[in-house]
Enzyme design. Sequence first.
Site, mmCIF file in Angstrom:
data_model
loop_
_atom_site.group_PDB
_atom_site.id
_atom_site.type_symbol
_atom_site.label_atom_id
_atom_site.label_comp_id
_atom_site.label_asym_id
_atom_site.label_seq_id
_atom_site.Cartn_x
_atom_site.Cartn_y
_atom_site.Cartn_z
ATOM 1 N N GLU A 66 -3.745 10.839 -5.916
ATOM 2 C CA GLU A 66 -2.332 10.740 -6.283
ATOM 3 C C GLU A 66 -2.081 9.903 -7.536
ATOM 4 O O GLU A 66 -1.272 8.985 -7.539
ATOM 5 C CB GLU A 66 -1.522 10.182 -5.112
ATOM 6 C CG GLU A 66 -1.497 11.106 -3.911
ATOM 7 C CD GLU A 66 -0.589 10.602 -2.794
ATOM 8 O OE1 GLU A 66 0.093 9.560 -2.979
ATOM 9 O OE2 GLU A 66 -0.572 11.233 -1.730
ATOM 10 N N GLU A 98 -4.882 15.197 2.453
ATOM 11 C CA GLU A 98 -4.020 14.433 3.372
ATOM 12 C C GLU A 98 -3.054 15.408 4.027
ATOM 13 O O GLU A 98 -2.300 16.095 3.340
ATOM 14 C CB GLU A 98 -3.239 13.331 2.650
ATOM 15 C CG GLU A 98 -4.084 12.167 2.212
ATOM 16 C CD GLU A 98 -3.296 11.078 1.490
ATOM 17 O OE1 GLU A 98 -2.077 10.952 1.725
ATOM 18 O OE2 GLU A 98 -3.906 10.368 0.677
#
Length: 817
Positions: free
Chosen positions: A448, A523
Amino acid sequence: MKDYKKLTRLLVKSCMALLLATVAVFPFETFAQSVRKKISLDEDWRFHYGHAADANKDFNYTISNIFSKTKKAENTAIEPKFDDSEWRKLNIPHDWAVELPFEYKGNFDVMAHGYKPVGGLFPENSVGWYRKRFTISSLDSGQHFTVQFDGIYRDSEIWLNGFYLGNNKSGYLGVSYDITDYIDFGKENILVVRVDASQYEGWFYEGAGIYRHVWLNQFNNLHIAHDGVFVYTKVSENESIISVEVSVENQNLKNAEGRVYNYITDRDGKNLAASAETSFGLDVFESQTIKQELKIDKPHLWSLDDPYLYRMVSVVKSGGKEIDRIITKFGIRTIEIDSEKGLFLNGKHVKIQGVNCHQDHAGVGSALPDYLQYYRLKLLKEFGVNAYRASHNAPTPELLDACDSLGILVMDEQRLLNSSPEYMDQFERLLKRDRNHPSIFMWSIGNEEGYVQKNNFGKRIAQTILAKQQELDPTRTSTYAADLANFYPGINEVILVRGFNYRIHGIDDYHRDHPEQPTIGTEMGSTVTTRGIYTTDSITGYVPDQDITYPWWSSTAEHWWSIAATRDWFMGGFIWTGFDYRGEPTPFEWPNINSHFGILDMCGFPKNIYYYYQSWWTDKDVLHISPHWNWKGKEGEPIDVWVNSNAETVELFLNGKSLGKKDMPRNSHLKWQVPYKVGKLKAVAVKNGKKITSIVETTEAAYQIKLTPDKETIIADGKDATVVNVTVLDKKGREVPDANNHISFSISGDAQIIGVGNGDPSSHEADKCLDGIYARNLFNGKCQLIVQSGKTASDIKITAKAGGLETAVVNIKTLSK
């Protein structure tokens, strides 16, 4: 007689001179020990807080000109003669952050790290000093020595005998320093470490201090380099070719020659294959990598159900004698990734049923005994986990050893996406340290990185990192964990496997647009639940223990898994998270001090969502009813009853009366609304023609305490440990699921309680009780002790007491190593 004594003295003197001359002329290898030593330096450290903003409270570190001259350390804690007798005695691993009280500050970093007062706002708690004394025999002079730290959080400066060794910025990757020139042989040596945890690397609890093992490595000046063995395999129908690369280096002050050979043994030590000896010659400080190939017929493959490990023994000889040897465990297996068919292990299709995990555990923070690595992974495997993503940092070596041994695939992850020398060095150390583990099936180069993941900066950085990965480990591929939906430019243009952090609504469109690129869920899920709670409580900070509440960016367990399970090209994914973890409380902040994301809480106690995954991730007969059936004061009110099962049909009964039979939808659950009445709720399921039953019933009040150790025998080595789970029972021996009694603990024998927890995300009770007086409130019927052995074999007795309850005692044996 006098002449005889004089002659004897002259003879001894001459022999000593001849011996010294011989040592000077011939290589030291002739006299060296043949096998290297790895010696634990975990014990008997001294610790004291420093100060990040006040030099007078930081042992003059920031006002003494200690870097102007070699060994200039006067008037600081670095100085060997410094008096540390009043400092606290402790053993490593050590996390000082977990010992601190919780403190509320309206600051994101403090909140994200679990409201522990460490960091820039708390300079008095953010620097720690460690000092360790050890002795090396004069007989070992001439050998080579390094000191190896497996993990220090975070920014560390290290000295030996006042000599500066170096600085390690990473809070997760270990570091090794050559200390040969600084040893005082036959005398006391002083190792000093200053740890500065005032800057964070993550946005979650990270701990503080020397929280992983410390080692003294002793070996010949001509030796195998640190992390200098690389084993990889190629499997055909009936044989495996095992390649091994051995990097040797010469740290003698003269040229050296030698030979390298390798041989393979099975797990029982039986020799299976051996290479020929390869000669080499090295100049002073030169290194060389020697590659050899060995063959095994009909290899025993490493798999999830049968994680078989071979041993590669790499040997260096010189002057006709063995001078170095390293044993490397490895597995033989194949990994194939197909953009349309997904992941294959040894030719068998495998859907990733994974979890993300941070590295802290209730009671001990980040300083986990090795045993806890296995304990936590065992709990994960029990509900069907077959893969582990080390988010978002290099894991401890013992975690990877445990995954190798238990049969769990690993996605190993770099802390930060950056191609500067600092981070490329960290990535190189990660690759070299971990690439022999058969459990690792893929690398992750970052997570991220929102500032660069969509642009050309990120693309170029990723290309550089990927090139380094292929240089050092061409046997695997890499992914990047992107919080993007159907977006391609930037890192996704060059990454080999597209990783999705949530945004699963865009995965079909992405695969349609980029069918050549494999996809994996890095995720997934992020359902937030609190064990044993069935209403939303924004004051205390609890959410219901069912698969219904999730942040805006994520989804329920049922939603993401239904998508992953029905698409072959989607490799599966990693749940956020396997365990709750300290810090990053969501959706609430204070008084919450840890997350609610876990399938298990911080102690490893299952939440109800555990049984959803177990239903569809295992072949076990699963039939689980929730919630409990203790609802005093709610008689007649409707209670939502969930049933998780992998059976074909389930019928629910209340006090013997049927509430209806239902078909179980694939990858889903069943639900009834039942008016509460004291008694017994019973589910009867049919699976493959077999009946399965499950019961929850109203209990009486708590009557006695029950202690359940995970193992009843531990090794008396000062390091082994066990978990003791604590529950309470009513007079009929039934576990009381909503009990919250205050339990106190005592221990006798050579062992100690090193932490307590209960899984309550809003509990501010101490994890560590430095005075030794341990106690904890039950949270919805449970709490936990972590007990560590001493060094004397003895019987350990643990006693638990609470007002109004029968006392519980459990005995644990400790055995000599």
